[in-house]
Design a protein around this motif. Sequence first.
Motif, mmCIF file in Angstrom:
data_model
loop_
_atom_site.group_PDB
_atom_site.id
_atom_site.type_symbol
_atom_site.label_atom_id
_atom_site.label_comp_id
_atom_site.label_asym_id
_atom_site.label_seq_id
_atom_site.Cartn_x
_atom_site.Cartn_y
_atom_site.Cartn_z
ATOM 1 N N GLU A 181 -4.167 -12.175 -25.336
ATOM 2 C CA GLU A 181 -2.950 -12.946 -25.577
ATOM 3 C C GLU A 181 -2.150 -13.130 -24.280
ATOM 4 O OE1 GLU A 181 1.244 -12.329 -27.903
ATOM 5 O OE2 GLU A 181 -0.573 -11.659 -28.928
ATOM 6 N N ASN A 182 -2.033 -12.073 -23.505
ATOM 7 C CA ASN A 182 -1.321 -12.132 -22.236
ATOM 8 C C ASN A 182 -2.011 -13.098 -21.276
ATOM 9 O OD1 ASN A 182 0.683 -11.199 -20.255
ATOM 10 N ND2 ASN A 182 -1.095 -10.292 -19.263
ATOM 11 N N ARG A 183 -3.314 -13.022 -21.231
ATOM 12 C CA ARG A 183 -4.086 -13.894 -20.339
ATOM 13 C C ARG A 183 -3.932 -15.359 -20.741
ATOM 14 N NH1 ARG A 183 -7.392 -13.327 -16.228
ATOM 15 N NH2 ARG A 183 -9.052 -14.825 -15.961
ATOM 16 N N GLU A 184 -3.959 -15.632 -22.022
ATOM 17 C CA GLU A 184 -3.792 -17.003 -22.492
ATOM 18 C C GLU A 184 -2.387 -17.514 -22.199
ATOM 19 O OE1 GLU A 184 -4.854 -16.843 -26.618
ATOM 20 O OE2 GLU A 184 -7.006 -16.807 -26.181
ATOM 21 N N PHE B 159 -7.186 -4.837 -26.428
ATOM 22 C CA PHE B 159 -7.994 -5.995 -26.085
ATOM 23 C C PHE B 159 -7.311 -7.290 -26.531
ATOM 24 C CE2 PHE B 159 -11.486 -9.002 -26.997
ATOM 25 C CZ PHE B 159 -11.978 -9.129 -25.699
ATOM 26 N N GLU B 160 -6.787 -7.310 -27.747
ATOM 27 C CA GLU B 160 -6.100 -8.499 -28.251
ATOM 28 C C GLU B 160 -4.835 -8.786 -27.436
ATOM 29 O OE1 GLU B 160 -5.478 -7.821 -32.419
ATOM 30 O OE2 GLU B 160 -7.621 -8.003 -32.876
#
Length: 161
Positions: free
Chosen positions: A12-15, A7-8
């Motif tokens: 992080e990837n999305r941000e 999930f983290e």
Amino acid sequence: MLNQFHFEEFIENREMHMDYYTVMEQYNETELLNEILHFMDIAFPEWKSNKGIGTWAGEFVLSIIENNEYLDDRDEYTFKEMLTNLYIELADRYSDMQVEYSFAFDDRLISQFNFDKEFELKENEHLSFEEYSVFYDMLFLEYKNEKLEKVTYNFKDDLIY
């Protein structure tokens, strides 16, 4: 099964790639996006790789869309006028951004190279200065060529490379 780490990592990837996700979620089926991608793929085939603007491609596309959404108004602009305005802006802005990306990419690449190739570099410290310079340059050129080929986004689905 998803855990906290996955999930983290997803967050992080999305941000990190927020502009790309915005394009894919909000503009995926729009005429404007399709024309941007069509023109860029023809005019600058390497634009999505590190030879082009690599990781900046999402930001580039989003900014072009936001600057040109007014062209979707068919009461004021014909399809031909839209394409003319869009293609001129794409060519102008891409050229500038590609130069900036190249400098930023090279700067990051040197740091990443020294980290990734630390073992090989240390292993060859015994070479003379001239031999080490040749070794370093050849290793770096091979590394750079490999990284230049990397395509970051495909803009066809949510694949990020």
